[in-house]
Design a protein around this motif. Structure first.
Motif, PDB file in Angstrom:
ATOM      1  N   LEU A   1       0.834  -1.200   0.000  1.00  7.57           N
ATOM      2  CA  LEU A   1       0.000   0.000   0.000  1.00  7.57           C
ATOM      3  C   LEU A   1       0.865   1.245   0.000  1.00  7.57           C
ATOM      4  O   LEU A   1       1.959   1.252   0.550  1.00  7.57           O
ATOM      5  N   ASP A   2       0.340   2.306  -0.583  1.00  6.60           N
ATOM      6  CA  ASP A   2       0.960   3.627  -0.482  1.00  6.60           C
ATOM      7  C   ASP A   2       0.095   4.429   0.476  1.00  6.60           C
ATOM      8  O   ASP A   2      -0.864   5.093   0.072  1.00  6.60           O
ATOM      9  N   THR A   3       0.418   4.356   1.752  1.00  8.83           N
ATOM     10  CA  THR A   3      -0.412   5.002   2.774  1.00  8.83           C
ATOM     11  C   THR A   3      -0.259   6.522   2.793  1.00  8.83           C
ATOM     12  O   THR A   3      -0.846   7.190   3.632  1.00  8.83           O
ATOM     13  N   HIS A   4       0.517   7.055   1.849  1.00 11.92           N
ATOM     14  CA  HIS A   4       0.657   8.508   1.717  1.00 11.92           C
ATOM     15  C   HIS A   4      -0.200   9.039   0.563  1.00 11.92           C
ATOM     16  O   HIS A   4      -0.206  10.242   0.312  1.00 11.92           O
ATOM     17  N   ASP A   5      -0.890   8.152  -0.120  1.00  9.64           N
ATOM     18  CA  ASP A   5      -1.616   8.492  -1.337  1.00  9.64           C
ATOM     19  C   ASP A   5      -2.926   9.209  -1.032  1.00  9.64           C
ATOM     20  O   ASP A   5      -3.909   8.600  -0.619  1.00  9.64           O
ATOM     21  N   LEU A   6      -2.952  10.522  -1.262  1.00 13.31           N
ATOM     22  CA  LEU A   6      -4.151  11.324  -1.037  1.00 13.31           C
ATOM     23  C   LEU A   6      -5.277  10.976  -2.009  1.00 13.31           C
ATOM     24  O   LEU A   6      -6.446  11.245  -1.727  1.00 13.31           O
ATOM     25  N   ALA A   7      -4.948  10.374  -3.138  1.00 13.48           N
ATOM     26  CA  ALA A   7      -5.969  10.006  -4.118  1.00 13.48           C
ATOM     27  C   ALA A   7      -6.912   8.929  -3.575  1.00 13.48           C
ATOM     28  O   ALA A   7      -7.973   8.688  -4.140  1.00 13.48           O
TER      29      ALA A   7
ATOM     30  N   SER B   1      -0.546   8.060   8.414  1.00 10.03           N
ATOM     31  CA  SER B   1       0.611   8.414   7.586  1.00 10.03           C
ATOM     32  C   SER B   1       0.513   9.824   7.035  1.00 10.03           C
ATOM     33  O   SER B   1       1.478  10.585   7.067  1.00 10.03           O
ATOM     34  N   ILE B   2      -0.648  10.176   6.543  1.00  9.15           N
ATOM     35  CA  ILE B   2      -0.833  11.499   5.938  1.00  9.15           C
ATOM     36  C   ILE B   2      -0.715  12.579   7.009  1.00  9.15           C
ATOM     37  O   ILE B   2      -0.097  13.627   6.785  1.00  9.15           O
ATOM     38  N   GLU B   3      -1.272  12.321   8.186  1.00  7.53           N
ATOM     39  CA  GLU B   3      -1.178  13.295   9.278  1.00  7.53           C
ATOM     40  C   GLU B   3       0.289  13.514   9.673  1.00  7.53           C
ATOM     41  O   GLU B   3       0.722  14.658   9.866  1.00  7.53           O
ATOM     42  N   LYS B   4       1.068  12.455   9.787  1.00  5.25           N
ATOM     43  CA  LYS B   4       2.482  12.571  10.147  1.00  5.25           C
ATOM     44  C   LYS B   4       3.252  13.365   9.088  1.00  5.25           C
ATOM     45  O   LYS B   4       4.073  14.215   9.413  1.00  5.25           O
ATOM     46  N   GLU B   5       2.991  13.077   7.816  1.00  4.06           N
ATOM     47  CA  GLU B   5       3.684  13.787   6.736  1.00  4.06           C
ATOM     48  C   GLU B   5       3.280  15.253   6.698  1.00  4.06           C
ATOM     49  O   GLU B   5       4.113  16.125   6.444  1.00  4.06           O
TER      50      GLU B   5
END
Length: 162
Positions: free
Chosen positions: A29-35, A143-147
């Motif tokens: 998975l790409d857990t950074h993927d906003l899409a 992941s997105i929150e951390k980035e």
């Protein structure tokens, strides 16, 4: 030896995850993927429709429970009804698996996670596909929150270092 025409952008964020600590069951998975948000929101109506179809089939199956079937009852019509039910179930199951795989941009995700079990099997008061979506979207949120915090921190540091 690195290829001369290679461009290394260092933006690959796909990671491998084992399922329930089983090293033979791995998804990427790409857990950074906003899409993910777009894929999920465009899939919600399709999932709801399939869930409704599944619940309709489930009611048909439950309506016939408790009805004793004798050999005389087994005729071409009953066999056709059973085959139709089975075909409809298979279509709904395949469509839901495709949707979940699409949401997470991970082919064979459902096969890896649930194997030959149905994604409509109940678990923890929900269908398995709902449990999968809830758990995996939680990974994305973290992941997105951390980035996002890293980006904000970098911006603040750049402005205050002057």
């Amino acid at each position: 030896m690195a290829e001369k025409n290679n461009i290394n952008l260092n933006i690959t964020t796909r990671k491998k995850f084992t399922i329930d600590n089983d090293k033979s069951r791995v998804i990427t998975l790409d857990t950074h993927d906003l899409a993910l948000v777009n894929r999920l929101s465009e899939s919600v109506k399709r999932m709801d429709a399939l869930k409704d179809d599944w619940e309709r089939l489930e009611k048909l199956a439950n309506a016939s429970e408790g009805v004793e079937i004798t050999e005389e009852d087994v005729d071409d019509n009953l066999l056709k009804e059973v085959a139709d039910f089975s075909d409809q179930f298979a279509v709904i199951e395949a469509k839901m698996r495709d949707i979940v795989d699409y949401i997470f941009d991970c082919p064979s995700l459902c096969q890896t996670v649930v194997g030959n079990a149905s994604v409509f099997s109940p678990v923890n008061g929900a269908y398995k596909f709902e449990q999968i979506i809830d758990v995996l979207t939680g990974l994305y949120e973290d992941s997105i929150e951390k980035e996002a915090k890293k980006i904000n921190k970098r911006k603040v540091e750049a402005k205050t270092s002057k």
